[in-house]
Design an enzyme around this catalytic site. Structure first.
Site, mmCIF file in Angstrom:
data_model
loop_
_atom_site.group_PDB
_atom_site.id
_atom_site.type_symbol
_atom_site.label_atom_id
_atom_site.label_comp_id
_atom_site.label_asym_id
_atom_site.label_seq_id
_atom_site.Cartn_x
_atom_site.Cartn_y
_atom_site.Cartn_z
ATOM 1 C CB CYS A 1 -0.844 0.010 1.265
ATOM 2 S SG CYS A 1 0.201 0.137 2.727
ATOM 3 C CB CYS B 1 24.918 -28.904 -22.680
ATOM 4 S SG CYS B 1 24.736 -29.374 -20.952
ATOM 5 C CB CYS C 1 27.710 -24.425 -15.772
ATOM 6 S SG CYS C 1 26.610 -25.701 -16.369
ATOM 7 C CB CYS D 1 31.581 -25.940 -20.438
ATOM 8 S SG CYS D 1 30.452 -26.736 -21.583
#
Length: 1486
Positions: A12, A1102, A1108, A1113
């Site tokens: 509010c 992947c 990661c 990777c």
């Protein structure tokens, strides 16, 4: 249904106005109504255009007015009388019955009834929705006997009202707004401007008050109720009490402790706090109780909403003792809270410890003070103002209308601390455990279990080798949780065929939208795990004997802590042990739990204070009761029997080892926990040299790691102290039978049934059989990573291999092999237990809408450039653009070179870090997604390890290469639903063509939140499941936070339909989607759009190795390593397009079989799904029928999106500015404009900046600026997304978010000429200014609020003072502060630097030293000249008197400036490498 209509949340706008010397006038009332109207944008307007979510006023009893009313009716009012404002039932008989009961109870108190009055109202101003629920509104006048004092009468009215409410509990329309001889309330479901047109009393000039509280409500419901409008009986609250479940639980538990001679029959009023409904009303209930019991409003509020005192080293010891003493009697009511309150004499404003709501005040010469969510809510002349300021975090401002004084926190606290000798009491009576660090080696403890016994215990309690290495070892070695990546692709515990411990059945709840998570990393100074044990006493009696407590810093006990606790000699701390193991040959688990409750009750009745629950006593036939079961059941029993506050539950358990386990135990009632098996396990890891550290260090590390984990779990829900988290039950039990929940976890959310006592007993038995066979090794695990023969993983090597084969070959038959593996897998998600039932009216596939139409409904989920390699990120965009789908940029910005090409991400994400968010970024979007939460780690910010922050990534994110980037857990401009509405407004102003999307995570109540999001004018809502991916996240977040999207999606669909909003908003789902079967099921359950994250990434190459976060990777998809990307990345866009073509084809085939030609025609067709029986005993007890229930649609409204959701506020001043400036922008001509401005003019400048960014880029107009001069008070977000070439000059002041996201240009703000106050002592701009700014300049001749410059990435600014948490998470730019700063300056600051004037010599105490250092400017000649140049520019743009004073006395002031910079930065390079700093490097004329 999953959607519970009774669950409602609200935020509010709020405020108060008072005459400081207590002179009543109608002007005060009129001004309050005017102020309400000026905050209409903080409320909501319903479909009829006339019904609001509620607004109202609380005023002093208008004595003169009521005496005139009485005189007109021939009534005689006594010297002391009260007036009740009542909502009665429309049914005349029920209303008459209510009147009779009201009169009976008042007369029982010897109060005499004067008469009843129909309150004059004008129903014609109400909307249809308000009118349909309008109650009868009447007042009752009551006289007190002669000689009664006002406070005596108030207490008897309180007791009478509670008796009335209990007798009329069945009449849901009966409500007492106020029944008081001190205050009166007028409230309802009308628009603020209509309040005096509805309540004719309020338009009567004879109605006068010296105090008026006002409140404008924004509810998450479209069917608001009259009683829920605020103010309540004493207070109005803006925010949300995050701890409300715990506060209510403790209020019930303490009922028998509340006693006062002032009200001998106080217990007639119990229960004192409502246990459902509005959190604000519950707080009002507690405040009312404290006031009735004799407490004054000042102590009461310091008890309920204390400041962050635990970690404040500079706090006066006497004051610290006061807060410490109070903390023993009540836990904080914690959460975003701006509270105004009044008891008729005092008017006060209180802010939560984090300062999460704005409260600005203005004092004028005529002795009026207004304090509200915004400044500028009523019109006063500048020369009338004598003071402007703000209420800061944890502060309490009180206006005493009797003495005519304004008391700030320092004065009220000085009074409170001196009322009793608290410090002396505490020093004399509080015992403290000797810290582990201070003990001699022989008292530290050592291993007690030999290797064989240790192995047996580990097997019985379901330890795994994976857990030993990846969880426990990491905690012991590093003192913090392990980080992992990707999501949780294992089955929920109830679906698993493996034995799973009971902790796995609980999902942590978290804050989103209506309240924010808080920041345990950068704002730890407001958090505390401090724990006290002993018997609780009566809060109304302050005496030395009430300070008998034993205190320690964390509820996680080490060996020495546990030993000290259990060997205390005093009767105050008598400890007895309750064995929580059972002989399985003689009894059952369920019977044992009930027996434990009986024993616990008996022990506490006989004087046990420390009730130690121990599972040490296991053997071959002796099984442990799962500790959470024992704790939860005993907690409930002790509360029900009025015993809980006389005892403390200490848990000695082998079952708890990671932070989530401890959180579950604490959340269900544990006071402290001794995890003996975790310590035994760590001891063996030390002995075997698996951890190369000594025993003491490892144990401390482990506890520190658990403490950090607890902070994180608490902070997700926005809770700061463990006292407020304890017993809060902030979990959803997913997969527990109702019998288990009813006995052990009463009050926890549980929606689908599941595992019973028998199932858990069987699991314990199976573990026991293995535990005592020496030849059986500890389980390998497989919950975190795929292990052959272990837990099933949805992305197991076979699934990954077949998917990659399919997208490479392009053969549908290869895809079908992949789809078969997925669609016929063991039950892993809830949807796996829902089968598609082909219809009888199949259609030809040629009649089904083409794949090109489906592609428009497919998005790739948000994955940032940085988390992904640039090649992978661009490949996703190219693929989606080529088929007409959407790719999502994620939260890392985007290279402008991609705009306008097939590599652009059509969805741009705005996350809490605001990395790379500029006006050009925003205008190059078809959809702008506000990421409120992420499925894999809701309640936490994003994380990008420093190894992945290459120079290219750092450039896109406006940060420093090589430095880890962490996003704040909350959006610092979304602490409530009306804040979200403001951000949506900001975004629609800068890019009116884009759809605004809000990403939420599935949890109980998400449907309620989604309804509020729709009312905030979003266009699309994404419901993410727990199984979404992540580039880096703590393991406990991946495993234990968030819920299945099936539950969240269905609840949201039901909520939006029930509230008549579904046809105005698109609904998307994401998390673990893999095949066309998923699409069909999700569509039936309510989704019309679908997000895919991991699937497309696997398609690009992947291998799901979960590394990661390590930047190595192996396939180049999720790394920034040049070599890996060059040699191993083979992810071409065609692989992603193949994947989506396959999914579309499978989806179309299934649609044809079901006889459906359009995807949207599936929505709500739950007849096409049937619930399967399940394949295991636990699965067979699941009750998924609620997933198949649908809400009744409103007549003529669709179950999917068919129309737009336009806001009521179109930003007229913005439109005017853009219209006038547009020709000059097109011609690149500089031009100047002048406008008046008021607080209802929000996001001013955004439309112009958006147009400039669209036509010329972020900085394309910098040389030919458009200048706009404004006079007045600017609304929120003045200068938001400011582009280069926009210069905004404001004479007056501004509200929150000035310069948010600005990329260039200039904003200059000065106070009006002739102001009576000193600018550097007055607030001129609000909170969270320059949030996420990437460039430009801001000069403000006055003070700013909290979190100034948070995530500043490049703006240059001069202001004259700031609040707490300044320059938090700053990665670039220059901040100059010519005045006082709050605490925690520079937390998380990794780039840029700041100049701070330190006149009092104590600034260093307020700096967070973790990442920054403080230098003296006078030792750095070039910086001294640079600073002088900045101040000169500040004076030129703002006419700052403060700036002129400093320049005129430069030799004096120069020595008082500090330079704050990241430790990793070279001070010599701070200025030299910044080409855009050339202007400041000029040596200015002196």
């Amino acid at each position: 249904m999953l959607y519970d209509k009774s669950l409602e949340r609200d935020n509010c706008g709020f405020g108060l106005i008072a005459h400081i010397e207590g002179e009543p006038s109608h002007k005060v009332v009129r001004t309050a109504i005017h102020a309400l109207a000026r905050m209409q944008h903080r409320g909501a307007i319903l479909a009829d255009g006339k019904t609001g979510d509620g607004c109202g006023l609380l005023l002093q009893k208008p004595d003169r007015f009521f005496r005139i009313v009485a005189q007109e009716r021939g009534w005689r009012l006594a010297k002391n009388y009260a007036v009740g404002m009542l909502f009665l039932n429309k049914d005349p008989e029920l209303a008459a019955a209510a009147r009779r009961i009201v009169e009976e109870e008042l007369q029982r108190e010897t109060l005499s009834i004067v008469g009843w009055r129909d309150v004059p109202t004008n129903e014609g101003v109400l909307g249809e929705i308000a009118l349909s629920s309008l109650p009868r509104i009447e007042q009752i006048f009551v006289n007190a006997p002669a000689g009664w004092r006002p406070r005596d009468m108030e207490r008897r009215l309180f007791i009478a009202r509670r008796r009335i409410e209990k007798r009329l509990e069945a009449d849901k329309d009966f409500y007492v707004c106020s029944l008081s001889n001190l205050v009166n309330i007028y409230k309802g479901l009308c628009m603020p401007t209509d309040l005096p047109r509805f309540y004719l009393d309020l338009a009567d000039l004879r109605l006068e008050s010296a105090i008026c509280l006002f409140h404008q409500r924004f509810s998450t419901n479209t069917v608001p109720r009259w009683p829920l409008a605020q103010p309540f009986r004493y207070l109005a609250h803006n925010g949300e009490i995050n701890t409300i479940t715990g506060n209510r639980q403790w209020a019930r538990a303490r009922t028998y402790k509340f006693q006062t001679p002032l009200i001998p029959d106080l217990h007639d009023a119990a229960p004192f706090v409502n246990e459902t409904g509005s959190d604000s009303s519950s707080m009002d209930n507690m405040l009312e109780l404290l006031l009735a019991g004799g407490m004054d409003i000042i102590r009461a509020m310091r008890l309920l909403v204390p400041p962050a005192w635990q970690n404040n080293p500079d706090m006066d010891p006497e004051l610290r003792a006061f807060f410490d003493f109070n903390s023993m009697h009540m836990e904080p009511w914690d959460g975003p809270a701006g509270i105004v309150m009044s008891d008729g004499r005092f008017a006060a404003c209180n802010l939560d410890r984090n300062g999460l709501r704005p409260a600005r005040y203005v004092i004028t010469k005529d002795k009026l003070i207004t304090c509200a969510s915004e400044v500028g809510i009523w019109d006063y002349q500048p020369d009338e103002v004598v003071e402007k300021g703000r209420v800061g975090p944890g502060e309490l401002m009180v206006i005493d209308t009797r003495s005519g004084r304004i008391l700030h926190s320092a004065e009220t606290d000085d009074d409170l601390k001196s009322r009793h000798p608290y410090k002396e009491w505490m020093e004399k009576n509080v015992r403290r455990l000797v810290p582990f660090e201070d003990l001699p080696d022989e008292e530290v403890g050592s291993r007690e279990l030999d290797d064989d016994t240790l192995a047996s215990y580990q097997k019985q309690f379901n330890y795994s080798a994976e857990e030993l290495d990846s969880v426990i070892r990491v905690l012991g070695e590093n003192g913090q949780e392990a980080v992992g990546s990707m999501g949780d692709d294992t089955p929920f515990a109830v679906l698993s065929s493996q034995p799973r411990i009971i902790y796995d059945y609980f999902r942590q709840q978290f804050a989103q939208v209506t309240n924010p998570p808080i920041d345990p990393l950068r704002e730890a100074h407001v958090m505390s795990l401090a724990t006290s044990i002993g018997r609780e006493m009566n809060v109304f009696c302050e005496a030395e004997g009430q300070a008998h407590r034993l205190s320690f810093k964390s509820p996680i006990l080490l060996y020495s802590d546990f030993k000290q606790l259990t060997t205390m000699k005093e009767e105050h701390y008598r400890a007895d042990t309750l064995d929580i193991t059972f002989d399985v040959t003689k009894t059952t688990l369920e019977a044992t739990v009930k027996e434990l409750c009986d024993k616990a009750e008996k022990m506490v009745r006989s004087g046990t204070v420390l009730l130690v629950l121990s599972d040490r006593n296991i053997a071959k036939d002796r099984l442990p009761v799962p500790a959470p079961m024992a704790v939860g059941a005993i907690q409930t029993r002790l509360v029900d029997q009025s015993l809980r506050c006389d005892a403390n539950i200490i848990v000695e358990t082998a079952s708890a080892r990671d932070p989530h386990h401890f959180a579950v135990l604490l959340g269900f009632g544990a006071t402290a926990i001794y995890p003996y098996l975790a310590y035994e396990t760590l001891g063996r890891l030390v002995d075997t040299h698996a951890i190369a550290k000594d025993y003491r260090t490892v144990m401390l590390n482990y506890r520190n790691g658990i403490n950090k984990g607890l902070y994180k779990i608490m902070s997700k829900m926005g809770i700061s102290t463990i006292a407020s988290y304890r017993c809060s039950k902030l979990f959803e039990a997913v997969g527990l039978h109702d019998d288990v929940v009813g006995l052990c976890f009463q009050g926890a959310v549980s929606r689908i049934g599941g595992a019973s006592f028998e199932d858990f007993q069987q699991d314990l038995l199976n573990l026991s059989k293995r535990a005592w066979l020496a030849r059986k090794p500890i389980s390998q695990g497989g919950l975190l990573k795929y292990v052959h023969g272990g837990e099933y993983h949805a992305y197991n090597p076979d699934v990954v291999r077949t998917l990659q084969q399919a997208v490479q070959s392009g053969e549908y038959s290869d895809y079908q092999e992949y789809a078969k593996l997925v669609n016929e897998r063991p039950a892993t998600t809830l949807r796996d237990l829902l089968a598609i039932t082909p219809g009888e009216n199949a259609v030809n596939i040629a009649d089904v809408e083409p794949a090109s139409e489906l592609f428009k409904r497919f998005d790739t989920a948000a994955m940032s450039i940085g988390a992904l390699s640039p090649e992978a990120h661009e490949a996703l965009a190219e693929a989606m653009n080529s088929i007409g789908g959407n790719s999502n940029s994620g939260e890392g910005g985007e290279d402008p070179a991609r705009y306008g090409t097939n590599k652009v991400s059509r969805i741009k994400q705005v996350a809490s870090g605001r990395f790379g968010v500029t006006p050009a970024y925003l205008v190059n979007a078809d959809v702008i997604q506000i990421k409120v939460a992420q499925g894999a780690k809701p309640g936490e910010g994003g994380q990008l390890p420093g190894d992945k922050v290459t120079p290219y990534i750092a450039k896109l994110r406006y940060s420093v290469p090589g430095v880890t980037l962490i996003s704040p857990p909350p959006h610092h401009d979304i602490y409530s639903i009306e804040d979200l509405a403001q951000l949506i407004f900001d975004l629609k102003q800068v890019n009116p063509k884009a759809m605004i999307s809000v990403k939420l995570v599935s949890e109980p109540g998400v449907g309620t939140i989604a309804t509020g999001v729709a009312k905030a004018y979003a266009d699309l809502i994404t419901i993410a499941g727990y199984d979404g991916g992540t580039g880096a996240s703590p393991l406990s977040s991946v495993k234990y936070a968030g819920c299945p999207w099936e539950l969240g999606l269905v609840e949201t669909q039901q909520a939006l339909v029930a509230n008549g909003l579904r046809h105005k908003i698109r609904l998307q789902v994401d998390g673990g989607l893999k095949t066309g079967v998923d699409i069909i099921k999700a569509a039936i359950l309510g989704a019309e759009s679908f997000g895919f994250g991991t699937g497309p990434m696997v398609a690009l190459g992947c291998k799901y190795l979960r590394i990661c976060h390590l930047n190595n990777c192996a396939t180049g998809v999720a790394t920034q390593d040049d070599k890996l990307r060059k040699n191993h990345y083979h992810g071409l866009p065609f692989k992603v397009t193949n994947y989506f073509e396959f999914i579309a084809r499978e989806t179309r085939e299934l649609m044809a079989q079901l006889g459906v030609t359009r995807l949207v025609d599936l929505i709500g067709r739950t007849d096409l799904l049937k619930e399967l029986d399940g394949f295991t005993a636990k699965q067979q007890k699941l009750a998924l029928s609620k997933l198949l229930e649908t809400a009744e649609p409103h007549p003529g409204k669709a179950l999917y999106c068919t129309e737009n959701n336009p806001p009521f506020d179109n930003g007229l001043l913005n439109a005017q500015l853009l219209q006038q400036a547009k020709p000059f922008v097109d011609e690149r001509q500089s031009k100047t404009f002048w406008f008046d401005i008021r607080n209802t003019d929000r996001s001013v400048g955004a439309s112009l900046s958006g147009y400039i960014a669209q036509t010329h880029g972020d900085q394309g107009l910098a040389a030919d600026p458009i200048k706009a001069y404004f006079n007045g008070t600017a609304g929120q977000s003045f200068g938001v997304w400011n582009a280069g070439g926009v210069e905004l000059y404001l004479t007056g002041d501004a509200n929150d978010y000035v310069g948010k996201g600005m990329a260039g240009g200039l904003i200059a703000i000065r106070p009006p000429v002739g102001s009576a106050f000193r600018s550097h002592e007055a607030s001129i701009i609000g909170n969270t200014c320059l949030y996420g700014a990437t460039g430009g300049r801001l000069y403000a001749a006055g003070r700013a609020g909290e979190r100034f410059g948070v995530r500043n990435s490049g703006a240059i600014t001069v202001v004259e003072g700031i609040g707490d948490n300044g320059c938090e998470y700053m990665t670039g730019g220059i901040v100059c502060i010519l005045g006082k700063t709050g605490v925690n300056f520079g937390a998380g600051m990794t780039g840029g630097f700041a100049y701070v004037l330190d006149e009092s010599g104590d600034f260093r105490k307020r700096v967070n030293p973790e990442l920054v250092e403080v230098l003296s400017v006078d030792a750095l000649a070039i910086h001294e000249e640079h600073l002088r140049g900045l101040i000169t520019e500040h004076v030129q743009h703002t006419g700052s008197q403060r700036g002129e004073e400093i320049l005129a006395n430069w030799s004096t002031f120069a020595t008082k400036f500090a330079l704050v910079k990241p430790k990793s930065s070279d001070v010599k390079a701070l200025l030299g490498h910044r080409s855009r700093s050339a202007a400041e490097l000029r040596v200015q004329a002196q």
